[in-house]
Design an enzyme around this catalytic site. Sequence first.
Site, PDB file in Angstrom:
ATOM      1  N   GLU A  29       0.857  -1.194   0.000  1.00  0.00           N
ATOM      2  CA  GLU A  29       0.000   0.000   0.000  1.00  0.00           C
ATOM      3  C   GLU A  29       0.886   1.235   0.000  1.00  0.00           C
ATOM      4  O   GLU A  29       1.856   1.304   0.772  1.00  0.00           O
ATOM      5  CB  GLU A  29      -0.903   0.039   1.238  1.00  0.00           C
ATOM      6  CG  GLU A  29      -1.764   1.309   1.259  1.00  0.00           C
ATOM      7  CD  GLU A  29      -2.527   1.526   2.557  1.00  0.00           C
ATOM      8  OE1 GLU A  29      -3.502   0.819   2.800  1.00  0.00           O
ATOM      9  OE2 GLU A  29      -2.123   2.439   3.324  1.00  0.00           O
ATOM     10  N   ARG A  76     -15.894   2.771   2.805  1.00  0.00           N
ATOM     11  CA  ARG A  76     -16.737   3.899   3.207  1.00  0.00           C
ATOM     12  C   ARG A  76     -15.873   5.108   3.483  1.00  0.00           C
ATOM     13  O   ARG A  76     -16.164   6.214   3.084  1.00  0.00           O
ATOM     14  CB  ARG A  76     -17.534   3.531   4.465  1.00  0.00           C
ATOM     15  CG  ARG A  76     -18.429   4.665   4.937  1.00  0.00           C
ATOM     16  CD  ARG A  76     -18.905   4.477   6.361  1.00  0.00           C
ATOM     17  NE  ARG A  76     -17.806   4.625   7.324  1.00  0.00           N
ATOM     18  CZ  ARG A  76     -17.923   4.427   8.629  1.00  0.00           C
ATOM     19  NH1 ARG A  76     -19.093   4.043   9.124  1.00  0.00           N
ATOM     20  NH2 ARG A  76     -16.903   4.587   9.441  1.00  0.00           N
ATOM     21  N   ALA A  96     -19.528   0.646   2.706  1.00  0.00           N
ATOM     22  CA  ALA A  96     -18.738   0.032   1.638  1.00  0.00           C
ATOM     23  C   ALA A  96     -19.565  -1.003   0.881  1.00  0.00           C
ATOM     24  O   ALA A  96     -19.395  -1.175  -0.334  1.00  0.00           O
ATOM     25  CB  ALA A  96     -17.491  -0.616   2.239  1.00  0.00           C
ATOM     26  N   HIS A 124     -13.818  -3.260  13.851  1.00  0.00           N
ATOM     27  CA  HIS A 124     -13.712  -1.850  13.448  1.00  0.00           C
ATOM     28  C   HIS A 124     -14.000  -0.971  14.667  1.00  0.00           C
ATOM     29  O   HIS A 124     -14.814  -1.311  15.519  1.00  0.00           O
ATOM     30  CB  HIS A 124     -14.723  -1.563  12.330  1.00  0.00           C
ATOM     31  CG  HIS A 124     -14.635  -0.176  11.783  1.00  0.00           C
ATOM     32  ND1 HIS A 124     -15.475   0.829  12.197  1.00  0.00           N
ATOM     33  CD2 HIS A 124     -13.788   0.379  10.888  1.00  0.00           C
ATOM     34  CE1 HIS A 124     -15.151   1.948  11.556  1.00  0.00           C
ATOM     35  NE2 HIS A 124     -14.128   1.690  10.760  1.00  0.00           N
ATOM     36  N   GLN A 128      -6.925  -4.583   8.132  1.00  0.00           N
ATOM     37  CA  GLN A 128      -6.220  -3.520   8.826  1.00  0.00           C
ATOM     38  C   GLN A 128      -4.956  -4.130   9.426  1.00  0.00           C
ATOM     39  O   GLN A 128      -4.903  -5.338   9.681  1.00  0.00           O
ATOM     40  CB  GLN A 128      -7.132  -2.999   9.946  1.00  0.00           C
ATOM     41  CG  GLN A 128      -6.553  -1.897  10.748  1.00  0.00           C
ATOM     42  CD  GLN A 128      -7.611  -1.321  11.675  1.00  0.00           C
ATOM     43  OE1 GLN A 128      -8.344  -0.417  11.350  1.00  0.00           O
ATOM     44  NE2 GLN A 128      -7.686  -1.890  12.850  1.00  0.00           N
ATOM     45  N   LYS A 158       8.030   3.938   1.951  1.00  0.00           N
ATOM     46  CA  LYS A 158       9.480   3.742   2.141  1.00  0.00           C
ATOM     47  C   LYS A 158       9.846   2.286   1.827  1.00  0.00           C
ATOM     48  O   LYS A 158       9.053   1.377   2.066  1.00  0.00           O
ATOM     49  CB  LYS A 158       9.862   4.036   3.594  1.00  0.00           C
ATOM     50  CG  LYS A 158       9.656   5.486   4.026  1.00  0.00           C
ATOM     51  CD  LYS A 158      10.871   6.311   3.671  1.00  0.00           C
ATOM     52  CE  LYS A 158      10.832   7.714   4.212  1.00  0.00           C
ATOM     53  NZ  LYS A 158       9.821   8.588   3.605  1.00  0.00           N
TER      54      LYS A 158
HETATM   55  P1  FAD Z   1     -17.832  -0.160   6.219  1.00  0.00           P
HETATM   56  O1  FAD Z   1     -17.623  -1.515   5.680  1.00  0.00           O
HETATM   57  O2  FAD Z   1     -18.973   0.618   5.691  1.00  0.00           O
HETATM   58  O3  FAD Z   1     -17.922  -0.307   7.813  1.00  0.00           O
HETATM   59  C1  FAD Z   1     -17.887   0.813   8.662  1.00  0.00           C
HETATM   60  C2  FAD Z   1     -18.568   0.499   9.996  1.00  0.00           C
HETATM   61  O4  FAD Z   1     -19.988   0.319   9.786  1.00  0.00           O
HETATM   62  C3  FAD Z   1     -18.106  -0.792  10.645  1.00  0.00           C
HETATM   63  O5  FAD Z   1     -18.156  -0.612  12.040  1.00  0.00           O
HETATM   64  C4  FAD Z   1     -19.118  -1.840  10.195  1.00  0.00           C
HETATM   65  O6  FAD Z   1     -19.253  -2.911  11.118  1.00  0.00           O
HETATM   66  C5  FAD Z   1     -20.400  -1.019  10.084  1.00  0.00           C
HETATM   67  N1  FAD Z   1     -21.247  -1.408   8.950  1.00  0.00           N
HETATM   68  C6  FAD Z   1     -20.846  -1.829   7.727  1.00  0.00           C
HETATM   69  N2  FAD Z   1     -21.905  -2.002   6.920  1.00  0.00           N
HETATM   70  C7  FAD Z   1     -22.996  -1.666   7.643  1.00  0.00           C
HETATM   71  C8  FAD Z   1     -24.388  -1.591   7.359  1.00  0.00           C
HETATM   72  N3  FAD Z   1     -24.861  -1.922   6.137  1.00  0.00           N
HETATM   73  N4  FAD Z   1     -25.229  -1.159   8.334  1.00  0.00           N
HETATM   74  C9  FAD Z   1     -24.762  -0.823   9.556  1.00  0.00           C
HETATM   75  N5  FAD Z   1     -23.434  -0.862   9.891  1.00  0.00           N
HETATM   76  C10 FAD Z   1     -22.580  -1.285   8.939  1.00  0.00           C
HETATM   77  N6  FAD Z   1      -9.590   5.236   4.567  1.00  0.00           N
HETATM   78  C11 FAD Z   1      -9.452   6.234   3.658  1.00  0.00           C
HETATM   79  O7  FAD Z   1      -9.966   7.337   3.876  1.00  0.00           O
HETATM   80  N7  FAD Z   1      -8.754   6.051   2.491  1.00  0.00           N
HETATM   81  C12 FAD Z   1      -8.171   4.876   2.184  1.00  0.00           C
HETATM   82  O8  FAD Z   1      -7.553   4.749   1.126  1.00  0.00           O
HETATM   83  C13 FAD Z   1      -8.286   3.792   3.115  1.00  0.00           C
HETATM   84  N8  FAD Z   1      -7.747   2.579   2.871  1.00  0.00           N
HETATM   85  C14 FAD Z   1      -7.931   1.532   3.744  1.00  0.00           C
HETATM   86  C15 FAD Z   1      -7.396   0.276   3.434  1.00  0.00           C
HETATM   87  C16 FAD Z   1      -7.565  -0.809   4.304  1.00  0.00           C
HETATM   88  C17 FAD Z   1      -7.007  -2.161   3.940  1.00  0.00           C
HETATM   89  C18 FAD Z   1      -8.271  -0.614   5.530  1.00  0.00           C
HETATM   90  C19 FAD Z   1      -8.435  -1.755   6.500  1.00  0.00           C
HETATM   91  C20 FAD Z   1      -8.807   0.620   5.846  1.00  0.00           C
HETATM   92  C21 FAD Z   1      -8.655   1.714   4.959  1.00  0.00           C
HETATM   93  N9  FAD Z   1      -9.183   2.981   5.228  1.00  0.00           N
HETATM   94  C22 FAD Z   1      -9.040   4.018   4.324  1.00  0.00           C
HETATM   95  C23 FAD Z   1      -9.899   3.235   6.491  1.00  0.00           C
HETATM   96  C24 FAD Z   1     -11.432   3.034   6.356  1.00  0.00           C
HETATM   97  O9  FAD Z   1     -11.941   3.947   5.423  1.00  0.00           O
HETATM   98  C25 FAD Z   1     -12.068   3.237   7.728  1.00  0.00           C
HETATM   99  O10 FAD Z   1     -11.707   2.211   8.596  1.00  0.00           O
HETATM  100  C26 FAD Z   1     -13.575   3.473   7.707  1.00  0.00           C
HETATM  101  O11 FAD Z   1     -13.956   3.954   9.000  1.00  0.00           O
HETATM  102  C27 FAD Z   1     -14.414   2.243   7.419  1.00  0.00           C
HETATM  103  O12 FAD Z   1     -14.402   1.912   6.102  1.00  0.00           O
HETATM  104  P2  FAD Z   1     -15.037   0.495   5.636  1.00  0.00           P
HETATM  105  O13 FAD Z   1     -14.943   0.447   4.180  1.00  0.00           O
HETATM  106  O14 FAD Z   1     -14.478  -0.613   6.421  1.00  0.00           O
HETATM  107  O15 FAD Z   1     -16.562   0.764   6.064  1.00  0.00           O
END
Ligand code: FAD
Length: 289
Positions: free
Chosen positions: A19, A112, A127, A151, A178, A274
């Site tokens: 990444e 998300r 997401a 999360h 993560q 890095k």
């Molecule tokens: P979701 O999957 O939507 O989940 C978010 C929260 O809502 C979780 O607690 C989940 O349990 C809950 N949830 C999920 N779906 C639902 C639903 N339908 N109804 C109710 N609750 C629900 N952030 C950035 O800004 N830019 C990046 O490039 C970036 N890259 C990342 C790469 C990786 C590998 C990881 C692990 C994280 C990354 N993040 C990034 C951080 C990420 O955006 C945050 O952790 C964010 O808060 C959650 O995103 P998510 O896609 O997991 O969300």
Amino acid sequence: MTKTLKEIYSQDKTVISYEIFPPKDDENGEKEDKLFNELKILKNFNPALVSVTYGAGGSNANQSVGIVKRLKTELNIEPMPHFTCVSSSFANIRSYMTNLEQLGVKNVLALRGDIPEGAYFSDFRHASDLVSYIKSDHKLSAAVAGYPEGHIDSSSLEEDLKWLKFKVDKGADVIFTQLFFDNSKFFIFLELCAKIGIAIPIIPGILPVTSFKQLEKMTNLCRVTVPAKFLEKIEKYKDDSASVREIGVEFAAAQCQELINAGVKGIHFYTLNKSAALSGILGSILQRF
Ligand code: FAD
């Protein structure tokens, strides 16, 4: 040749990926050029893909796309752009995905994003909404994020896993986790995922620790356990950067070796742009094969 996530993770070995993030305050592109020099070194370890982060709300969208193009044309490396749906209109999401397709991108990490103050949502609140849309309207493979220790917004790991399964049911092809430091947490996560019927590849995310401050920052940002012995060791040498780096490399190399022995399909490294620490880890793992 460009490969889909399914093709990449159906190989009979553990593949590696990185990444990177678009450097901040880089008007003349110097920092990006430096990043590409680091990537040239890391390319020697044959990564299956390089993922490029996206600033929630689209703050660095153009820069991310520029890096994605350069990865393909200059380094011939498979890019996997991230995309976050928070504070993004449907029109923007559609045109971003169409643009990626036109660039020949095959894979995207659908997220998300963290919710900043004043954020708004279109119909894409999670997401999972993004995954559904990508799979129905675009020819892209979708990866999603997973959290071995849950999360930070979730009330429990079980609750979070329920929504992870929901994302998978919407069509996610791979889960990237993560960062974590305690492999036992990851192995439990794998078991729990299998129990609820998640059968797609789960790729562990590994961060080479290079400073005590960085470790503190990461553990404040996300729910992650740091094994006490490792923490004590890093803290003891926190003012001696060479020793911290050495301890970090040794720890991550052992962590990766255990994951490889357990048969993981891939390891995704948080490079922080890095190459030095990661080259040490990969060199050490390769020596042990
Ligand atoms: P979701 O999957 O939507 O989940 C978010 C929260 O809502 C979780 O607690 C989940 O349990 C809950 N949830 C999920 N779906 C639902 C639903 N339908 N109804 C109710 N609750 C629900 N952030 C950035 O800004 N830019 C990046 O490039 C970036 N890259 C990342 C790469 C990786 C590998 C990881 C692990 C994280 C990354 N993040 C990034 C951080 C990420 O955006 C945050 O952790 C964010 O808060 C959650 O995103 P998510 O896609 O997991 O969300």
